[in-house]
Design a protein around this motif. Structure first.
Motif, PDB file in Angstrom:
ATOM      1  N   TYR A   1     -10.689  -6.989   0.217  1.00  0.00           N
ATOM      2  CA  TYR A   1     -10.096  -8.196  -0.350  1.00  0.00           C
ATOM      3  C   TYR A   1     -10.879  -9.435   0.094  1.00  0.00           C
ATOM      4  O   TYR A   1     -11.132 -10.358  -0.689  1.00  0.00           O
ATOM      5  CB  TYR A   1      -8.620  -8.335   0.056  1.00  0.00           C
TER       6      TYR A   1
ATOM      7  N   TYR B   1      -8.626  -2.219   3.142  1.00  0.00           N
ATOM      8  CA  TYR B   1      -8.171  -3.088   2.045  1.00  0.00           C
ATOM      9  C   TYR B   1      -8.514  -4.551   2.356  1.00  0.00           C
ATOM     10  O   TYR B   1      -8.995  -5.294   1.488  1.00  0.00           O
ATOM     11  CB  TYR B   1      -6.664  -2.925   1.837  1.00  0.00           C
TER      12      TYR B   1
ATOM     13  N   GLU C   1      -8.020  -2.806  -3.922  1.00  0.00           N
ATOM     14  CA  GLU C   1      -7.418  -1.474  -3.738  1.00  0.00           C
ATOM     15  C   GLU C   1      -8.334  -0.389  -4.315  1.00  0.00           C
ATOM     16  O   GLU C   1      -8.491   0.680  -3.722  1.00  0.00           O
ATOM     17  CB  GLU C   1      -6.033  -1.400  -4.379  1.00  0.00           C
TER      18      GLU C   1
ATOM     19  N   GLN D   1      -6.158   2.255   6.179  1.00  0.00           N
ATOM     20  CA  GLN D   1      -6.043   1.731   4.821  1.00  0.00           C
ATOM     21  C   GLN D   1      -5.908   0.202   4.777  1.00  0.00           C
ATOM     22  O   GLN D   1      -6.516  -0.454   3.925  1.00  0.00           O
ATOM     23  CB  GLN D   1      -4.894   2.402   4.065  1.00  0.00           C
ATOM     24  N   ARG D   2      -5.154  -0.371   5.710  1.00  0.00           N
ATOM     25  CA  ARG D   2      -4.955  -1.833   5.669  1.00  0.00           C
ATOM     26  C   ARG D   2      -6.239  -2.576   6.033  1.00  0.00           C
ATOM     27  O   ARG D   2      -6.577  -3.596   5.434  1.00  0.00           O
ATOM     28  CB  ARG D   2      -3.815  -2.253   6.599  1.00  0.00           C
TER      29      ARG D   2
ATOM     30  N   ALA E   1     -11.044   0.134  -1.841  1.00  0.00           N
ATOM     31  CA  ALA E   1     -10.532   0.840  -0.656  1.00  0.00           C
ATOM     32  C   ALA E   1     -10.374   2.335  -0.952  1.00  0.00           C
ATOM     33  O   ALA E   1     -10.762   3.189  -0.144  1.00  0.00           O
ATOM     34  CB  ALA E   1      -9.204   0.227  -0.227  1.00  0.00           C
TER      35      ALA E   1
ATOM     36  N   LEU F   1       0.831  -1.215   0.000  1.00  0.00           N
ATOM     37  CA  LEU F   1       0.000   0.000   0.000  1.00  0.00           C
ATOM     38  C   LEU F   1       0.860   1.256   0.000  1.00  0.00           C
ATOM     39  O   LEU F   1       0.411   2.320   0.438  1.00  0.00           O
ATOM     40  CB  LEU F   1      -0.952  -0.017   1.197  1.00  0.00           C
TER      41      LEU F   1
END
Lengths: 183, 206
Positions: B36, B32, B46, B28-29, B49, A64
């Protein structure tokens, strides 16, 4: 209908720690009496744990880098309401730049004061013809051929003083153009 | 000191763009991973996200602050992922509803998965292999079961938060999670039996 789905549904919530004390007691009694139910709880625990690991692995392994920059590039500039922006700007200046703020305030007062003085001192000569300005001399009779100052910059030549009866009108010429002057 | 979500939101609403970037970096993780878990495709995850954060930015004034910021963000992400799955389905792309049809969960014999999957740390190679099985099984679930499992298992979201995010009663959260887990167990049992019946891929280290 079998009672099994009910106890299994409760077992799933038991695993998550989401039961009321009464429901928890019910499940624990059932677990103590039923080894098959204990085995199901172990299964649920294993699946939850491995799924959690799989999701975490995927999140941790994702590349990311630059993601937040890409998001920010897609966003339009958000503009807070004017009053909010002024309040934030003022509070930041008071906090971080009090001297600059004071200097700015003094400069603003000076600009206003100078403007007021300039306005009171009369119109500024911009170089444009002052057509409507009254002649400085007192009213008098003019003769044909006489040049009369209509503005500061130009003279007009009197062609005739024969105004129609009852009207104080004259024909004048200025730079080849005939004008009608009404007193 | 790390600023909490609501403080960052307030700063952003006052015009501080950096505050929004910090929120993006914080979540963000997770966002994501939710995407996913739902769509099982890196690029699509992505995209989803990114779009989730763009929507948050666009509709920030609709956020009342009566729930956690992350539940709102997860809700947006989950909805985007479901929209994507439905658009795929409408286009006739791969979307397996075979499991959805069998609503009656006939659970496999209890204890099999516990033995095969294990509950202790594993070697990384085994973890990767197992993670792939889990993702594969997850992708076979109906979207509503996939959604609730991802939200619950990724971050241990409470039933109360799940009810808020999914806009369903708490009792429905409980039963939906049970059905999702039952389907997952059934699928995994099938995968594991097809692999190496003599040894569990989740054999523990040590």
């Amino acid at each position: 209908m079998s009672k099994e789905p009910d106890i299994l549904t409760l077992l799933s919530a038991y695993r998550d720690g989401e039961l009321s004390p009464r429901e928890r007691e019910k499940v624990e009694k059932a677990l103590a009496a039923d080894p098959a139910l204990q085995a199901r709880l172990v299964d649920m625990e294993a699946v939850s744990l491995r799924l959690h690991e799989a999701l975490q692995m995927r999140a941790a392994g994702a590349d990311l880098a630059g993601f937040s920059d890409r998001v920010m590039q897609r966003l339009g500039k958000r503009r807070a309401p004017l009053l909010e922006r002024l309040r934030v700007a003022l509070s930041e200046m008071l906090e971080f730049r009090p001297l600059q703020l004071a200097a700015g305030a003094v400069a603003a007062v000076l600009i206003v004061a100078v403007s007021v003085v300039a306005l009171r001192s009369g119109p500024v000569d911009t170089g444009a013809p002052q057509i409507a300005e009254a002649p400085a001399e007192p009213p008098r009779l003019v003769a044909p051929g006489e040049r009369v100052a209509m503005t500061r910059e130009s003279l007009v030549k009197v062609l005739s003083v024969n105004a129609p009866e009852g009207r104080d009108t004259m024909l004048l010429s200025s730079n080849g153009t005939t004008l009608i002057y009404v007193q | 000191m790390e600023l909490d979500d609501l403080t960052l939101l307030r700063r952003f609403q006052e015009g501080d763009q950096r505050a929004f970037k910090l929120l993006v970096e914080r979540y963000q993780r997770k966002v994501y991973a939710i995407a996913y878990g739902m769509v099982k495709d890196r690029d699509t995850a992505e995209d989803i996200a990114q779009e989730a954060f763009v929507r948050v930015h666009r509709y920030i004034d609709h956020f009342k602050g009566d729930s956690s910021f992350y539940t709102w963000l997860y809700r947006i992400t989950s909805n985007l992922a479901i929209d994507h799955l439905r658009s795929q389905k409408a286009r006739g792309e791969a979307y397996d509803e075979a499991v959805q049809a069998s609503e009656s969960e006939t659970l496999p014999e209890g204890g099999v998965l516990g033995t095969r999957l294990g509950t202790n740390p594993q070697k990384s190679a085994l973890r990767r292999e197992l993670a792939e099985k889990m993702e594969e099984a997850l992708s076979q679930l109906p979207e509503k079961h996939r959604e609730i499992l991802v939200l619950r298992e990724l971050d241990g979201m409470s039933y109360e938060d799940l009810a808020r995010v999914l806009k369903i009663p708490k009792g429905t959260v409980m039963s939906r999670l049970f059905h999702a887990r039952a389907k997952m167990q059934k699928l995994l049992t099938g995968y594991l039996e097809g692999d190496r019946p003599e040894a569990g891929i989740g054999e523990e280290e040590g």
